[in-house]
Design a protein around this motif. Structure first.
Motif, mmCIF file in Angstrom:
data_model
loop_
_atom_site.group_PDB
_atom_site.id
_atom_site.type_symbol
_atom_site.label_atom_id
_atom_site.label_comp_id
_atom_site.label_asym_id
_atom_site.label_seq_id
_atom_site.Cartn_x
_atom_site.Cartn_y
_atom_site.Cartn_z
ATOM 1 N N PHE A 97 23.094 -64.618 -16.784
ATOM 2 C CA PHE A 97 22.917 -65.785 -17.755
ATOM 3 C C PHE A 97 21.417 -66.026 -17.938
ATOM 4 N N ASP A 98 20.794 -65.368 -19.103
ATOM 5 C CA ASP A 98 19.268 -65.757 -19.156
ATOM 6 C C ASP A 98 18.762 -65.149 -20.486
ATOM 7 N N HIS A 99 17.823 -65.446 -20.986
ATOM 8 C CA HIS A 99 17.192 -64.878 -22.193
ATOM 9 C C HIS A 99 16.651 -63.693 -21.795
ATOM 10 N N LYS A 100 16.434 -63.236 -20.976
ATOM 11 C CA LYS A 100 15.889 -62.102 -20.394
ATOM 12 C C LYS A 100 16.742 -61.337 -19.548
ATOM 13 N N ASP A 101 16.991 -60.056 -19.794
ATOM 14 C CA ASP A 101 18.028 -59.188 -19.241
ATOM 15 C C ASP A 101 17.296 -59.047 -17.855
ATOM 16 N N PRO A 102 18.057 -58.259 -17.267
ATOM 17 C CA PRO A 102 17.749 -58.000 -15.640
ATOM 18 C C PRO A 102 16.474 -57.047 -15.415
ATOM 19 N N GLN A 103 16.140 -56.249 -16.679
ATOM 20 C CA GLN A 103 14.924 -55.699 -16.759
ATOM 21 C C GLN A 103 13.648 -56.154 -17.510
ATOM 22 N N GLY A 104 13.988 -57.687 -17.760
ATOM 23 C CA GLY A 104 12.813 -58.527 -18.372
ATOM 24 C C GLY A 104 12.522 -58.503 -19.957
ATOM 25 N N ASN A 105 13.690 -57.770 -20.777
ATOM 26 C CA ASN A 105 13.505 -57.816 -21.921
ATOM 27 C C ASN A 105 14.215 -58.973 -22.679
ATOM 28 N N GLY A 106 13.690 -59.762 -23.671
ATOM 29 C CA GLY A 106 14.092 -60.635 -24.346
ATOM 30 C C GLY A 106 14.464 -60.220 -25.956
ATOM 31 N N ILE A 107 14.528 -61.316 -26.637
ATOM 32 C CA ILE A 107 15.060 -61.447 -27.777
ATOM 33 C C ILE A 107 14.304 -60.423 -28.651
ATOM 34 N N GLU A 108 13.004 -60.594 -28.509
ATOM 35 C CA GLU A 108 12.307 -59.532 -29.338
ATOM 36 C C GLU A 108 12.470 -57.984 -29.276
ATOM 37 N N VAL A 109 12.578 -57.724 -28.016
ATOM 38 C CA VAL A 109 13.127 -56.278 -27.686
ATOM 39 C C VAL A 109 14.578 -55.973 -28.296
ATOM 40 N N ARG A 110 15.463 -56.876 -28.041
ATOM 41 C CA ARG A 110 16.873 -56.670 -28.581
ATOM 42 C C ARG A 110 16.735 -56.775 -30.353
ATOM 43 N N LEU A 111 16.261 -57.366 -30.958
ATOM 44 C CA LEU A 111 15.872 -57.315 -32.412
ATOM 45 C C LEU A 111 15.245 -55.936 -32.850
ATOM 46 N N TYR A 112 14.225 -55.610 -32.297
ATOM 47 C CA TYR A 112 13.162 -54.591 -32.489
ATOM 48 C C TYR A 112 14.307 -53.180 -32.326
ATOM 49 N N GLU A 113 15.066 -53.162 -31.201
ATOM 50 C CA GLU A 113 15.944 -52.016 -30.946
ATOM 51 C C GLU A 113 17.187 -51.921 -31.989
ATOM 52 N N ALA A 114 17.416 -53.188 -32.507
ATOM 53 C CA ALA A 114 18.327 -53.130 -33.570
ATOM 54 C C ALA A 114 17.968 -52.678 -34.772
#
Length: 197
Positions: A97-114
């Protein structure tokens, strides 16, 4: 891809008690003054609870006109909701439960990948035992005004869209609430006098 120099990320999270000691709240009822959103708020599904949290968000923006600097109601974004839903599911499945996934990726990476282009984005996270949407909103709003926190994201007058993803994870309910502004023309350049900006 986000526009360089205009990316602003606001993130806030909250963890709630693992014990469910509350009685179920009154059922959600659409009010006469609620701004219509393109999502289904009826029932007790994860989709309905996500939509209800968006309705509560717009109610808070209307209820705090000074602090939100007369923020307009947010529009529902299915693209943001899809990203938020996937992240809530991932937090459940991977037990974090965190803004960063276990690989250290945050919201900016999730939005970019989408493939979502934005100029400003924010994220609120909440989880708790059988945490109802109204309870999650109450926790968000029970924070200091005019700060970079949940409350600040809810009331930020730059945001134009919201998408929420909810998952029931055993007895826990996990919410990911994403906010975004997609056009630089929608960013306000006037100061918010209530917050002393």
């Amino acid at each position: 891809m986000p526009i360089a120099g205009l990316i602003i990320l606001n993130i806030a999270f909250i963890a709630c008690s693992l014990e469910d000691t509350s009685d179920p709240p009154e059922p959600f009822v659409l009010g006469d003054n609620d701004y219509a959103l393109d999502c289904d708020h009826s029932g007790d599904s994860v989709e309905a609870w996500a939509c209800q949290l968006a309705y509560y968000t717009n109610r808070e923006r209307r209820a705090h006109p000074e602090e939100s600097d007369q923020a307009a109601p947010l529009d529902w974004s299915w693209e943001l909701a899809d990203v938020a839903s996937a992240y809530s599911r991932r937090m459940c499945e991977d037990d974090f439960f965190d803004h960063k996934d276990p690989q250290g990726n945050g919201i900016e990476v999730r939005l970019y990948e989408a493939g979502i282009t934005y100029v400003k984005a924010g994220e609120n996270l909440a989880r708790g035992a059988n945490l109802y949407p109204g309870e999650a909103m109450a926790l968000f709003m029970d924070e200091a005004p005019c700060q970079l926190n949940h409350r600040g994201n809810v009331l930020d007058n730059d945001f134009t869209h919201v998408g929420v993803g909810t998952v029931f994870c055993d007895v826990m309910t996990i919410y990911t609430q994403l906010f975004a502004t997609f056009s630089a023309d929608d960013l306000r350049d006037d100061p918010n006098e209530f917050c002393g900006e």
